[in-house]
Design a protein around this motif. Structure first.
Motif: not given
Length: 58
Positions: A14-28
């Motif tokens: 899995a890669d973490i995309s820091m440009i997709r707000e939903g992914e940032v919130k999910y991974w944080a």
């Protein structure tokens, strides 16, 4: 991310995309860290979720 229900699923590749707000919130939330700390980890070790996990454990 599961396309059908929109949920994320972590895997070893899995890669973490820091440009997709939903992914940032999910991974944080997944790692239990503020978004800023997640950004620092990604800046340091790259977007691989396993590498970020290891970095955050230090």
């Amino acid at each position: 991310m599961n396309e059908k229900d929109g949920r994320h699923r972590e895997s070893h590749s899995a890669d973490i995309s820091m440009i997709r707000e939903g992914e940032v919130k999910y991974w944080a939330a997944h790692f239990g860290v503020p978004e800023e700390e997640l950004q620092e980890a990604v800046d340091t070790v790259g977007e691989n979720a396993a590498a970020v996990r290891e970095y955050l454990r230090r």
